[in-house]
Design an enzyme around this catalytic site. Sequence first.
Site, mmCIF file in Angstrom:
data_model
loop_
_atom_site.group_PDB
_atom_site.id
_atom_site.type_symbol
_atom_site.label_atom_id
_atom_site.label_comp_id
_atom_site.label_asym_id
_atom_site.label_seq_id
_atom_site.Cartn_x
_atom_site.Cartn_y
_atom_site.Cartn_z
ATOM 1 N N TYR A 38 3.046 8.903 -11.652
ATOM 2 C CA TYR A 38 2.134 8.194 -10.742
ATOM 3 C C TYR A 38 1.250 7.216 -11.526
ATOM 4 O O TYR A 38 1.110 6.045 -11.149
ATOM 5 C CB TYR A 38 1.285 9.219 -9.996
ATOM 6 N N ALA A 39 0.656 7.697 -12.626
ATOM 7 C CA ALA A 39 -0.234 6.839 -13.409
ATOM 8 C C ALA A 39 0.535 5.669 -14.011
ATOM 9 O O ALA A 39 0.029 4.539 -14.054
ATOM 10 C CB ALA A 39 -0.905 7.669 -14.515
ATOM 11 N N ASN A 66 0.801 -1.222 0.000
ATOM 12 C CA ASN A 66 0.000 0.000 0.000
ATOM 13 C C ASN A 66 0.838 1.279 0.000
ATOM 14 O O ASN A 66 0.352 2.325 -0.424
ATOM 15 C CB ASN A 66 -0.910 -0.044 1.245
ATOM 16 N N LYS A 77 1.146 3.176 -11.236
ATOM 17 C CA LYS A 77 -0.070 2.494 -10.799
ATOM 18 C C LYS A 77 -0.598 1.535 -11.868
ATOM 19 O O LYS A 77 -1.189 0.507 -11.551
ATOM 20 C CB LYS A 77 -1.138 3.524 -10.397
HETATM 21 P P1 NAP Z 1 -0.793 8.339 3.012
HETATM 22 O O1 NAP Z 1 -1.827 8.676 4.042
HETATM 23 O O2 NAP Z 1 0.209 9.372 2.619
HETATM 24 O O3 NAP Z 1 -0.046 7.013 3.515
HETATM 25 C C1 NAP Z 1 1.078 6.488 2.868
HETATM 26 C C2 NAP Z 1 2.017 5.934 3.902
HETATM 27 O O4 NAP Z 1 3.132 5.334 3.213
HETATM 28 C C3 NAP Z 1 2.594 7.020 4.833
HETATM 29 O O5 NAP Z 1 2.667 6.571 6.160
HETATM 30 C C4 NAP Z 1 3.989 7.220 4.242
HETATM 31 O O6 NAP Z 1 4.937 7.737 5.174
HETATM 32 C C5 NAP Z 1 4.319 5.794 3.827
HETATM 33 N N1 NAP Z 1 5.453 5.727 2.897
HETATM 34 C C6 NAP Z 1 5.840 6.651 1.986
HETATM 35 N N2 NAP Z 1 6.973 6.263 1.371
HETATM 36 C C7 NAP Z 1 7.293 5.048 1.907
HETATM 37 C C8 NAP Z 1 8.367 4.140 1.703
HETATM 38 N N3 NAP Z 1 9.358 4.407 0.831
HETATM 39 N N4 NAP Z 1 8.400 2.991 2.420
HETATM 40 C C9 NAP Z 1 7.429 2.724 3.330
HETATM 41 N N5 NAP Z 1 6.399 3.551 3.580
HETATM 42 C C10 NAP Z 1 6.335 4.709 2.876
HETATM 43 O O7 NAP Z 1 -1.498 7.880 1.649
HETATM 44 P P2 NAP Z 1 -2.853 7.062 1.360
HETATM 45 O O8 NAP Z 1 -3.822 7.979 0.728
HETATM 46 O O9 NAP Z 1 -3.259 6.260 2.524
HETATM 47 O O10 NAP Z 1 -2.337 6.117 0.188
HETATM 48 C C11 NAP Z 1 -2.108 4.731 0.335
HETATM 49 C C12 NAP Z 1 -2.053 4.113 -1.050
HETATM 50 O O11 NAP Z 1 -3.302 4.306 -1.727
HETATM 51 C C13 NAP Z 1 -0.978 4.708 -1.958
HETATM 52 O O12 NAP Z 1 -0.374 3.677 -2.699
HETATM 53 C C14 NAP Z 1 -1.769 5.643 -2.854
HETATM 54 O O13 NAP Z 1 -1.131 5.863 -4.090
HETATM 55 C C15 NAP Z 1 -3.057 4.860 -3.004
HETATM 56 N N6 NAP Z 1 -4.211 5.671 -3.422
HETATM 57 C C16 NAP Z 1 -4.713 6.635 -2.595
HETATM 58 C C17 NAP Z 1 -5.827 7.353 -3.014
HETATM 59 C C18 NAP Z 1 -6.464 8.413 -2.147
HETATM 60 O O14 NAP Z 1 -7.416 9.048 -2.602
HETATM 61 N N7 NAP Z 1 -6.004 8.636 -0.923
HETATM 62 C C19 NAP Z 1 -6.401 7.112 -4.273
HETATM 63 C C20 NAP Z 1 -5.842 6.131 -5.073
HETATM 64 C C21 NAP Z 1 -4.749 5.407 -4.639
HETATM 65 P P3 NAP Z 1 5.084 9.366 5.271
HETATM 66 O O15 NAP Z 1 3.840 9.839 5.981
HETATM 67 O O16 NAP Z 1 6.335 9.567 6.093
HETATM 68 O O17 NAP Z 1 5.202 9.873 3.869
#
Ligand code: NAP
Length: 261
Positions: free
Chosen positions: A162-163, A89, A166
Amino acid sequence: MRLKDKVAIVTGGASGIGRAAIDLFASEGASVVIADINASAIEAAVGELRNAGHKAAGHMCDVTRREDTHEFMKMVHAEFGRIDVLVNNAGITRYRPFAEATSEDWDAVLGVDLKGVFFCSQAAAPFMRRQGYGRIVNISSALGTGAAPHNTAGSPGGSAAYASAKAGVIMLTKTLARELGPDGITVNCVAPGTFLTPISASNRTPDEVEEHLEHRRRNLLLRRVGTLDELASVILFFASDQASYVTGQTLSVDGGRSDRM
Ligand code: NAP
């Protein structure tokens, strides 16, 4: 209890979507382990989970570093004796118009969002293979399934890296499903639409976040942004034995993206 006695790892599990999955998995009976780079968020999450009576651990693990991912999986196996579920994730965004995006932007996004999935899966798979059992769930995005209008309504635009990452996660899901299926390991993917988490604000002002959400609400068939529980429940489905005969699949959880149907 759909994950009773299972050991489940979520990368990026200290925040947002990953944290929601961790909480749901714990409530379904799993021992949960967070892999993240945010030490204070790991500590806070593990403390809350343990206070609530769950078996939980968390370790620093940068998914872009192969050595970290292998060390992490060894540590989890030594501590819990199994690795049943891996949710890939962890993710970052760096929206920037294509013409201005740097090589460093590209490498950073592809490194976490795609290579991280490869490294973590490769590190966990040997343990799952030995058990003859495993569930890998990868998190892609609506942006990995189709290009959407993106540089208006509070969105900064420029999602090429990003796209691409993904979309790569979706094909990686299919190829891993093929290679790991004979060992009893399923590999599936969830493609979320819009969910309010820290990542949503990473390139936007608060006003732009609200503008973006309002634009989404108007264009979603369900006319609302999803809740993290609604997303975590689908991740749980793939992680549990309810999906025991499903592999290589990607499910969009996006409230009906009418701009892309
Ligand atoms: P988030 O709240 O920013 O959580 C991501 C987590 O991953 C954070 O704790 C971050 O740490 C950690 N992280 C970043 N780089 C890392 C690394 N190199 N190794 C290990 N951990 C790392 O984001 P989220 O919205 O929950 O997103 C989770 C996933 O869902 C992602 O893959 C995102 O692309 C996908 N997604 C999200 C959405 C949305 O609307 N939110 C939509 C589509 C897809 P830091 O806080 O220190 O950066």
